[in-house]
Motif scaffolding. Structure first.
Motif, PDB file in Angstrom:
ATOM      1  N   VAL A 259      68.494  32.406  39.612  1.00  0.00           N
ATOM      2  CA  VAL A 259      69.154  33.135  40.799  1.00  0.00           C
ATOM      3  C   VAL A 259      70.070  32.706  42.206  1.00  0.00           C
ATOM      4  O   VAL A 259      71.051  32.724  42.291  1.00  0.00           O
ATOM      5  CB  VAL A 259      67.783  33.669  41.641  1.00  0.00           C
ATOM      6  N   GLU A 260      69.274  31.183  41.747  1.00  0.00           N
ATOM      7  CA  GLU A 260      69.893  30.115  42.491  1.00  0.00           C
ATOM      8  C   GLU A 260      71.553  29.617  41.881  1.00  0.00           C
ATOM      9  O   GLU A 260      72.455  29.392  42.679  1.00  0.00           O
ATOM     10  CB  GLU A 260      69.367  28.728  42.999  1.00  0.00           C
ATOM     11  N   THR A 261      71.460  29.339  40.551  1.00  0.00           N
ATOM     12  CA  THR A 261      72.611  28.898  39.905  1.00  0.00           C
ATOM     13  C   THR A 261      74.002  30.202  39.980  1.00  0.00           C
ATOM     14  O   THR A 261      74.975  29.287  40.028  1.00  0.00           O
ATOM     15  CB  THR A 261      72.581  28.134  39.230  1.00  0.00           C
ATOM     16  N   MET A 262      73.327  31.535  39.870  1.00  0.00           N
ATOM     17  CA  MET A 262      74.579  32.226  39.599  1.00  0.00           C
ATOM     18  C   MET A 262      74.938  33.361  40.852  1.00  0.00           C
ATOM     19  O   MET A 262      73.788  33.463  41.249  1.00  0.00           O
ATOM     20  CB  MET A 262      73.542  32.830  38.472  1.00  0.00           C
ATOM     21  N   TRP A 263      76.358  33.990  40.360  1.00  0.00           N
ATOM     22  CA  TRP A 263      75.679  35.210  41.502  1.00  0.00           C
ATOM     23  C   TRP A 263      74.972  36.123  41.220  1.00  0.00           C
ATOM     24  O   TRP A 263      75.383  36.523  40.064  1.00  0.00           O
ATOM     25  CB  TRP A 263      77.543  35.747  41.325  1.00  0.00           C
ATOM     26  N   LYS A 264      74.417  36.434  42.353  1.00  0.00           N
ATOM     27  CA  LYS A 264      73.733  37.398  41.858  1.00  0.00           C
ATOM     28  C   LYS A 264      73.715  38.737  41.019  1.00  0.00           C
ATOM     29  O   LYS A 264      73.153  39.415  41.019  1.00  0.00           O
ATOM     30  CB  LYS A 264      72.294  37.237  43.504  1.00  0.00           C
ATOM     31  N   HIS A 265      74.904  39.323  42.284  1.00  0.00           N
ATOM     32  CA  HIS A 265      74.989  40.607  41.508  1.00  0.00           C
ATOM     33  C   HIS A 265      75.965  40.664  40.140  1.00  0.00           C
ATOM     34  O   HIS A 265      75.819  41.442  39.775  1.00  0.00           O
ATOM     35  CB  HIS A 265      76.158  40.907  42.852  1.00  0.00           C
ATOM     36  N   LYS A 266      76.698  39.484  39.718  1.00  0.00           N
ATOM     37  CA  LYS A 266      76.814  39.554  38.399  1.00  0.00           C
ATOM     38  C   LYS A 266      75.749  39.338  37.562  1.00  0.00           C
ATOM     39  O   LYS A 266      75.624  39.624  36.650  1.00  0.00           O
ATOM     40  CB  LYS A 266      77.981  38.429  38.336  1.00  0.00           C
ATOM     41  N   LEU A 267      74.759  38.500  37.550  1.00  0.00           N
ATOM     42  CA  LEU A 267      72.907  38.640  37.456  1.00  0.00           C
ATOM     43  C   LEU A 267      72.640  40.219  37.106  1.00  0.00           C
ATOM     44  O   LEU A 267      73.103  40.285  35.762  1.00  0.00           O
ATOM     45  CB  LEU A 267      72.641  37.608  38.090  1.00  0.00           C
ATOM     46  N   ILE A 268      73.089  40.781  37.877  1.00  0.00           N
ATOM     47  CA  ILE A 268      72.195  42.184  38.213  1.00  0.00           C
ATOM     48  C   ILE A 268      73.760  42.678  37.143  1.00  0.00           C
ATOM     49  O   ILE A 268      73.044  44.216  36.917  1.00  0.00           O
ATOM     50  CB  ILE A 268      72.139  42.621  39.722  1.00  0.00           C
ATOM     51  N   ASP A 269      74.633  42.650  37.261  1.00  0.00           N
ATOM     52  CA  ASP A 269      76.126  43.511  36.322  1.00  0.00           C
ATOM     53  C   ASP A 269      76.193  43.361  35.111  1.00  0.00           C
ATOM     54  O   ASP A 269      75.337  43.888  33.970  1.00  0.00           O
ATOM     55  CB  ASP A 269      77.006  43.204  37.291  1.00  0.00           C
ATOM     56  N   PHE A 270      75.577  41.891  35.096  1.00  0.00           N
ATOM     57  CA  PHE A 270      75.736  41.982  33.611  1.00  0.00           C
ATOM     58  C   PHE A 270      74.100  42.884  32.498  1.00  0.00           C
ATOM     59  O   PHE A 270      73.985  43.601  31.417  1.00  0.00           O
ATOM     60  CB  PHE A 270      74.906  40.460  33.283  1.00  0.00           C
ATOM     61  N   VAL A 271      72.709  42.718  33.467  1.00  0.00           N
ATOM     62  CA  VAL A 271      71.884  43.182  32.652  1.00  0.00           C
ATOM     63  C   VAL A 271      71.901  44.731  32.757  1.00  0.00           C
ATOM     64  O   VAL A 271      71.540  45.226  31.834  1.00  0.00           O
ATOM     65  CB  VAL A 271      70.103  42.594  34.010  1.00  0.00           C
ATOM     66  N   VAL A 272      72.567  45.126  33.629  1.00  0.00           N
ATOM     67  CA  VAL A 272      72.702  46.994  33.697  1.00  0.00           C
ATOM     68  C   VAL A 272      74.087  47.425  32.780  1.00  0.00           C
ATOM     69  O   VAL A 272      73.195  48.316  32.679  1.00  0.00           O
ATOM     70  CB  VAL A 272      73.596  46.755  35.174  1.00  0.00           C
ATOM     71  N   GLN A 273      74.473  46.477  32.690  1.00  0.00           N
ATOM     72  CA  GLN A 273      75.558  46.563  31.186  1.00  0.00           C
ATOM     73  C   GLN A 273      74.920  46.804  30.319  1.00  0.00           C
ATOM     74  O   GLN A 273      75.525  47.409  29.516  1.00  0.00           O
ATOM     75  CB  GLN A 273      77.208  45.834  31.978  1.00  0.00           C
TER      76      GLN A 273
END
Length: 135
Positions: A88-102
């Motif tokens: 969460v600290e090294t990646m963009w949070k919204h991109k991480l959530i988008d990846f999991v949802v996608q």
């Protein structure tokens, strides 16, 4: 140990058991937070079960390429993600959530398309086999 659980549905994919865990902290040490999210793909028949098992095994063998994907899912689930505070600290949070949802949306479409391909192959093989008897 378990601070909470999350369950929701996205298309035909069910995401369950997002478990928050904290390691023991000593004075001056940093608290390590991990979120494990396990996904169970809906399997309507035996073909769906086989394809889901093979597809998730294919992904887990390549878990090193996916930073948040675990090699072994939780018992009763097909795929597990492990999100740590480092992710969460090294990646963009919204991109991480988008990846999991996608990912959850795409796995259903991938399994459906594989099922259609298997049925097409079976139809072609059956046609060719029966053509030998009618000629």
């Amino acid at each position: 140990r378990h601070a909470g659980a999350y369950s929701g549905t996205c298309a035909r994919v069910q995401a369950r058991a997002c478990v928050f865990r904290r390691a023991r902290a000593c004075p001056g040490a940093r608290v390590r937070v991990q979120v494990r999210m396990s996904i169970k793909v809906k399997q309507l028949d035996e073909m769906d079960e086989i394809l889901a098992r093979k597809f998730s095994r294919f992904l887990m063998l390549r878990a090193d390429n996916f930073i948040v994907l675990r090699r072994k899912p939780m018992p009763g689930y097909d795929i597990s993600f492990l999100l740590t505070n480092f992710n969460v600290e090294t990646m963009w949070k919204h991109k991480l959530i988008d990846f999991v949802v996608q990912f959850m949306e795409e796995i259903d479409s991938e399994i459906s398309s594989m099922k259609i391909q298997v049925n097409e192959r079976a139809r072609t093989v059956g046609y060719q086999f029966l053509k030998e008897f009618t000629s």
